[in-house]
Scaffold this active site. Structure first.
Site, PDB file in Angstrom:
ATOM      1  N   ARG A   1      -0.207   4.098  -3.200  1.00 30.39           N
ATOM      2  CA  ARG A   1      -0.011   2.849  -3.942  1.00 30.39           C
ATOM      3  C   ARG A   1       0.926   3.111  -5.109  1.00 30.39           C
ATOM      4  O   ARG A   1       0.513   3.675  -6.122  1.00 30.39           O
ATOM      5  CB  ARG A   1      -1.349   2.320  -4.461  1.00 30.39           C
ATOM      6  CG  ARG A   1      -2.367   2.074  -3.398  1.00 30.39           C
ATOM      7  CD  ARG A   1      -3.508   1.245  -3.918  1.00 30.39           C
ATOM      8  NE  ARG A   1      -3.120  -0.145  -3.959  1.00 30.39           N
ATOM      9  CZ  ARG A   1      -3.154  -0.967  -2.907  1.00 30.39           C
ATOM     10  NH1 ARG A   1      -3.574  -0.535  -1.747  1.00 30.39           N
ATOM     11  NH2 ARG A   1      -2.793  -2.221  -3.022  1.00 30.39           N
TER      12      ARG A   1
ATOM     13  N   LYS B   1       2.810  -0.330   1.749  1.00 31.78           N
ATOM     14  CA  LYS B   1       2.670  -1.343   2.803  1.00 31.78           C
ATOM     15  C   LYS B   1       3.260  -0.763   4.092  1.00 31.78           C
ATOM     16  O   LYS B   1       2.736   0.235   4.576  1.00 31.78           O
ATOM     17  CB  LYS B   1       3.324  -2.652   2.354  1.00 31.78           C
ATOM     18  CG  LYS B   1       2.645  -3.247   1.094  1.00 31.78           C
ATOM     19  CD  LYS B   1       3.158  -4.620   0.749  1.00 31.78           C
ATOM     20  CE  LYS B   1       2.402  -5.249  -0.406  1.00 31.78           C
ATOM     21  NZ  LYS B   1       3.001  -5.001  -1.720  1.00 31.78           N
TER      22      LYS B   1
ATOM     23  N   ASP C   1      13.221  -8.042  -3.198  1.00 29.61           N
ATOM     24  CA  ASP C   1      11.889  -7.436  -3.280  1.00 29.61           C
ATOM     25  C   ASP C   1      11.432  -7.208  -1.842  1.00 29.61           C
ATOM     26  O   ASP C   1      11.017  -8.135  -1.151  1.00 29.61           O
ATOM     27  CB  ASP C   1      10.929  -8.369  -4.023  1.00 29.61           C
ATOM     28  CG  ASP C   1       9.518  -7.808  -4.102  1.00 29.61           C
ATOM     29  OD1 ASP C   1       9.218  -6.825  -3.388  1.00 29.61           O
ATOM     30  OD2 ASP C   1       8.696  -8.351  -4.871  1.00 29.61           O
TER      31      ASP C   1
ATOM     32  N   GLU D   1       6.056  12.229 -19.503  1.00 28.56           N
ATOM     33  CA  GLU D   1       6.856  11.121 -20.043  1.00 28.56           C
ATOM     34  C   GLU D   1       8.330  11.518 -20.117  1.00 28.56           C
ATOM     35  O   GLU D   1       8.655  12.630 -20.546  1.00 28.56           O
ATOM     36  CB  GLU D   1       6.365  10.734 -21.439  1.00 28.56           C
ATOM     37  CG  GLU D   1       5.361   9.610 -21.357  1.00 28.56           C
ATOM     38  CD  GLU D   1       4.230   9.756 -22.324  1.00 28.56           C
ATOM     39  OE1 GLU D   1       3.807  10.912 -22.518  1.00 28.56           O
ATOM     40  OE2 GLU D   1       3.793   8.728 -22.871  1.00 28.56           O
TER      41      GLU D   1
ATOM     42  N   THR E   1       7.092  -1.926  -3.158  1.00 27.68           N
ATOM     43  CA  THR E   1       5.906  -1.089  -3.270  1.00 27.68           C
ATOM     44  C   THR E   1       6.038  -0.023  -2.178  1.00 27.68           C
ATOM     45  O   THR E   1       6.920  -0.114  -1.318  1.00 27.68           O
ATOM     46  CB  THR E   1       4.607  -1.896  -3.034  1.00 27.68           C
ATOM     47  OG1 THR E   1       4.779  -2.687  -1.860  1.00 27.68           O
ATOM     48  CG2 THR E   1       4.282  -2.782  -4.213  1.00 27.68           C
TER      49      THR E   1
ATOM     50  N   TYR F   1       1.065  15.299 -17.602  1.00 25.88           N
ATOM     51  CA  TYR F   1       1.829  14.268 -18.305  1.00 25.88           C
ATOM     52  C   TYR F   1       3.310  14.588 -18.220  1.00 25.88           C
ATOM     53  O   TYR F   1       3.705  15.738 -18.388  1.00 25.88           O
ATOM     54  CB  TYR F   1       1.416  14.176 -19.782  1.00 25.88           C
ATOM     55  CG  TYR F   1       0.654  12.892 -20.032  1.00 25.88           C
ATOM     56  CD1 TYR F   1       1.274  11.664 -19.829  1.00 25.88           C
ATOM     57  CD2 TYR F   1      -0.673  12.921 -20.430  1.00 25.88           C
ATOM     58  CE1 TYR F   1       0.572  10.482 -20.017  1.00 25.88           C
ATOM     59  CE2 TYR F   1      -1.379  11.741 -20.619  1.00 25.88           C
ATOM     60  CZ  TYR F   1      -0.745  10.520 -20.412  1.00 25.88           C
ATOM     61  OH  TYR F   1      -1.428   9.355 -20.575  1.00 25.88           O
TER      62      TYR F   1
HETATM   63  N1  DSN Z   1      -0.785  -8.560  -2.699  1.00 29.32           N
HETATM   64  C1  DSN Z   1       0.364  -8.328  -1.854  1.00 29.32           C
HETATM   65  C2  DSN Z   1       0.235  -9.024  -0.560  1.00 29.32           C
HETATM   66  O1  DSN Z   1      -0.871  -9.086  -0.044  1.00 29.32           O
HETATM   67  O2  DSN Z   1       1.220  -9.486  -0.009  1.00 29.32           O
HETATM   68  C3  DSN Z   1       1.631  -8.633  -2.528  1.00 29.32           C
HETATM   69  O3  DSN Z   1       1.746  -7.848  -3.646  1.00 29.32           O
END
Ligand code: DSN
Length: 447
Positions: free
Chosen positions: A235, A229, A200, A57, A226, A55
């Site tokens: 993740r 990707k 984003d 925080e 994120t 933890y």
């Molecule tokens: N779910 C994602 C996508 O497939 O583009 C976006 O967060």
């Protein structure tokens, strides 16, 4: 593909069996959902490490629990790498995923009821860009901009909306837009109305670090992404504040940090943060730059081949990692196309297309991307094969559907689609070819 499960096998054979099956599924299918990718073994080891036991925080040197000697160093190392990779001033690496990252930004810089201007979900935006079913459209006054008839960003129309609605924040970000976003045009609009510009780049962050997609750092105040990707990390997510952001609001870094913790989240996932740090190190290499270049070459080859076979591509093609096909001219719904392709081990997703007359659950399009298959080492030659297979399968199911004179209402039934798919010889033949290709390009543990 390593499965890292010997101990799970001993303790929980049922769970081990399911994990093994999923690994096999990934090994034997073409991962073409553009938001998915294959993290390196190094990243996966960090995520499964002892760091998940801790933890933490708070932030480095300002925690609420003891035992942070190494945790602080890990978080600082990841932050430093993010700052370097994206050319920003500040990085928060604690946001648990993309949606909470975006929400933390809104929580930090907006008041409930303030106006957000973002790309409509059905035109390639994201739920958190102001969709009325998401917090971003419930607690804030969200206004959506849409693409033009060619499926391209219409900066003049965006500017008109901005001048009319005077948003406090503009989101420039995509999940299903196949062309490059013009950050500079967004910045001019945001500056004109005094709004924050949030880029984003969830889909794009790996391409940006690889230097094959323009960076929003000189233009946006805040960048969210994120990390799983195109970046090929675990993740997770990051929120970054740029030099321009600090100029607009000198407290912006502090505002973002306190929005993430304590206003939105509790303890950060230090195992994920270490995985993000590793992915960032991997992404700042020449090898990764070549990977980014190949993603785009592959996408463009795939797009060209699909167009040659009569597919209608939204925005006319792709200069990124993704392709959006409008299937209206083929007279088939996205569900049937995606399920038929999945039966041949080609995994992508059905998707709405701009101005879709079909409901989102039965959309007119399919979305595909090349990050996952490029991670396996596939190149242009393989893209030509894949385009042929996609085309052959869709043509075959359309033929079967037309022969049986099935209506839209009938094809909406899953049982009807299953019958069409079961009767296609082409699907069976292509599946054999896909399996051969997957064997030739195994999932490696390298980035
Ligand atoms: N779910 C994602 C996508 O497939 O583009 C976006 O967060």
């Amino acid at each position: 593909m390593k499965t890292y499960i010997p101990q799970i096998k001993k303790v929980d054979p049922e769970m081990a069996d399911l994990i093994k099956k999923e690994c096999k599924r990934q090994e034997e299918t073409l991962m073409m959902i553009p938001s998915e990718n294959i993290a390196s073994e190094a990243v996966q080891q960090a995520v499964g490490s002892c760091l998940g036991n801790k933890y933490a925080e708070g932030y480095p040197n300002k925690r609420y629990y003891q035992g942070q000697e190494y945790i602080d160093l890990i978080e600082n190392l990841t932050k430093e790498r993010a700052v370097k990779a994206f050319g920003v001033v500040h990085a928060n690496v604690q946001a648990l995923s993309g949606s909470p990252a975006n929400l933390a930004v809104y929580l930090g810089v907006l008041k409930p009821g303030d106006t957000i201007l973002g790309l409509d979900l059905s035109h390639g935006g994201h739920l958190t860009h102001g969709s009325k079913v998401s917090t971003s459209g419930i607690y804030y006054n969200s206004v959506a901009y849409i693409l033009n008839k060619e499926g391209k960003m219409d900066y003049e129309a965006i500017e008109k909306l901005a001048l009319k609605h005077k948003p406090q924040l503009i989101v420039a970000g995509i999940t299903a837009y196949p062309l490059k976003v013009n950050w500079s045009k967004f910045a001019k609009i945001a500056d004109k109305v005094g709004a924050y510009l949030m880029a984003d780049v969830a889909h794009l962050s790996g391409l940006i670090v690889a230097g094959v997609y323009p960076s929003p750092a000189p233009y946006a105040h805040i960048i969210t992404t994120t990390t799983h990707k195109t970046l090929r990390g675990p993740r997770g997510a990051m929120i970054m504040v740029t030099k321009k952001g600090i100029k607009k609001n000198p407290d912006l870094a502090k505002i973002i940090d306190s929005a993430v913790f304590p206003r939105l989240q509790g303890g950060p996932h230090i195992n994920t943060i270490a995985g993000i740090g590793i992915a960032l190190k991997e992404a700042m290499t020449t090898r990764f730059k070549k990977y980014g270049e190949q993603i785009i070459k592959n996408s463009q080859t795939l797009a060209k081949e699909l167009k040659n076979r009569g597919f209608h591509l939204v925005a006319g093609g792709s200069n990124t990692h993704l392709i959006l096909i409008d299937l209206k001219n083929k007279d088939v719904i996205g569900n049937l196309a995606a399920e038929a392709l999945e039966a041949a081990n080609i995994v992508l997703n059905r998707n709405s297309v701009p101005f879709d007359s079909n409901p989102p659950f039965y959309p007119s399009g399919i979305r595909m991307g090349t990050p996952g298959i490029t991670s396996r080492g596939m190149k242009e030659k393989e893209m030509i094969k894949i385009a042929t297979w996609i085309s052959d399968i869709i043509d075959d199911i359309v033929r079967i559907q037309d022969k049986q004179e099935l209506s839209f209402a009938q094809v909406k039934k899953s049982s009807v689609r299953k019958k069409i798919i079961a009767s296609s010889k082409t699907i069976k033949e292509v599946k054999k070819e896909v399996l051969k290709l997957c064997k030739k390009f195994p999932i490696q543990g390298e980035y």
